[in-house]
Write an enzyme that holds these catalytic residues in place. Structure first.
Site: not given
Ligand code: DOR
Length: 426
Positions: A60, A303
């Protein structure tokens, strides 16, 4: 002709060979592998492994929209320090990655940073709202090969079936965040005995497993290829194992945090341990590790989910889920001792490069004529995080105070060093 770089005395790990040698890089490619090579820049790699650079299927990067948490440049730098040469950028940006304009923007920002290949994923549904399909054909035409609504699972089975039918025709892969939303409303941590004692609403394993099951069956009738994101439970691993045994075109990933951290950590009420899916039990961890060993799990993906301090410091129920991962993935995975170094290279480079369909430039053997996207790491070096020296703009790492093992020494992207002796070069 550009200056040459020689990586000295590294153990080269390739698919079918392992040898100690020097690696010469010129004009972006591996030019020579051998003994006593000479070059303009020499990078010592004694006691280190050299492999293809890591590929993260799940980062992300928060740009556009949440630049306070991360930018494509800071995330790319964090990736380079973690040994990555390519990052698949997740689509839950603002605006989301559901149009060619946003996809192009993310790719361009990646090029401008020039530290890793930033590979934008596309949304499955418009706005990630789960109601109607994103313009998948147009996005595929613009080069998107992996589609996901990550952060959300696609709840509507009919829509998911339609998306898979499109994906099959377009020759792209759908990556599912498996979570039946009705089962996780208000949930904070794994549903277990400890959550009742702590008075925290439980997040049941079945919320993940039902969607894994549903989507395996949808793959069976559509024939489209599907990747399962951040699997966290024993039963999910069993379902994927059975699906693979049936010859279905499915792949799966786990995160370093689901391999190394357990639900009990939530007893601190510290939101740094809140993540989606939640940290699970020791027996789930054992099953995930068994899945790595027998090939049920294809990739380790971070992640990487940066969040500003202000958000992560809210109460457990209000704080957003997610933790940093790019700079610590290798150190966590090696410290866990879950698999051999060769398996780690497969799980963090060879396999994810194939899943993201970027295996012409990434995840290639360290061999003459191949693109020089490489990672040099010391598998024995122990270290701990200095929170003031993270390249990420956010600091929500759950590994403060832990001893990690294995550290990236040099990273080479497109033939140029992005990291030398653990220091980012730009
Ligand atoms: O813990 C998480 N954070 N899992 C996800 O699927 C999305 C992510 C986020 O975008 O912060």
């Amino acid at each position: 002709m550009s200056d040459s770089i020689v990586i000295k005395n590294a153990t080269i790990i390739n698919r079918t060979s392992q040898l100690v040698a020097d690696v010469k890089i010129e004009n972006g490619f591996v030019a020579e592998v051998g003994k006593n090579l000479k070059g303009d820049t020499l990078l010592d790699a004694s006691g280190c492994i050299v492999s293809s650079g890591f590929v993260d299927l799940h980062a992300h990067l928060r740009e556009p929209g949440k630049e306070e948490a991360e930018t494509i440049e800071t995330g790319s730098r964090a990736g380079a320090l973690g040994g990555y040469t390519a990052l698949v950028a997740m689509p839950n940006t603002d605006p989301p990655q559901d149009s060619v304009a946003v996809i192009d923007f993310v790719r361009e920002q990646g090029k401008r940073a020039g530290l890793v290949d930033v590979v934008p994923s596309g949304c499955i549904t418009l706005g990630r709202h789960g109601e109607s399909l994103a313009p998948m054909a147009e996005l595929a035409q613009a080069g998107v090969t992996l589609f996901t609504d990550d952060g959300n699972g696609v709840q509507d089975a009919a829509l998911m079936r339609r998306a898979l039918e499109y994906a099959k025709g377009l020759g792209v892969t759908l990556a599912q965040h498996c979570e039946v939303a009705e089962l996780t409303k208000g949930a904070v941590m794994n549903e277990c005995r400890c959550c009742t004692d702590l008075g925290l609403p439980g997040w049941p394993a079945i919320a993940e497993e039902l969607m894994v099951f549903r989507d395996i069956e949808l793959v069976r009738i559509t024939g489209a290829s599907m990747h399962f994101l951040h699997l966290s439970t024993k039963r999910s691993v069993e379902l994927v194992r059975a699906g693979k045994r049936d010859g279905l075109p499915i792949t799966a990933e786990v995160t370093p945090h689901h391999l190394s951290l357990t639900e009990e950590l939530l007893s601190s009420y510290n939101p740094v341990f809140k993540v989606n899916p939640p940290l699970r039990s020791t027996s789930d961890i054992q099953a995930l590790k068994a899945g790595l060993l027998d090939g049920t799990i294809d990739a380790i993906a971070t992640d990487h989910a940066p969040h500003p301090r202000r958000d992560k410091e809210m109460s457990l129920d209000m704080a957003p889920p997610g933790m940093l991962g790019l700079e610590t993935a290798l150190g966590v995975v090696l410290a866990e001792g879950a698999c051999e170094i060769r398996d780690i290279v497969a799980l963090m480079s060879w396999n994810p490069a194939k899943i993201a369909r970027i295996d012409k430039a990434h995840g290639c053997d360290v061999a003459v004529g191949n693109k020089a996207n490489l990672c040099v790491f010391d598998p024995e070096l122990t270290w701990s995080i200095d929170i003031n020296r993270l390249a990420s703009k956010s600091v929500n790492t759950p590994y403060l105070g832990r001893t990690l093992r294995g550290r990236v020494r040099h990273t080479i992207f497109n033939g140029l060093p992005t990291v030398i002796d653990g220091q980012a070069q730009r």
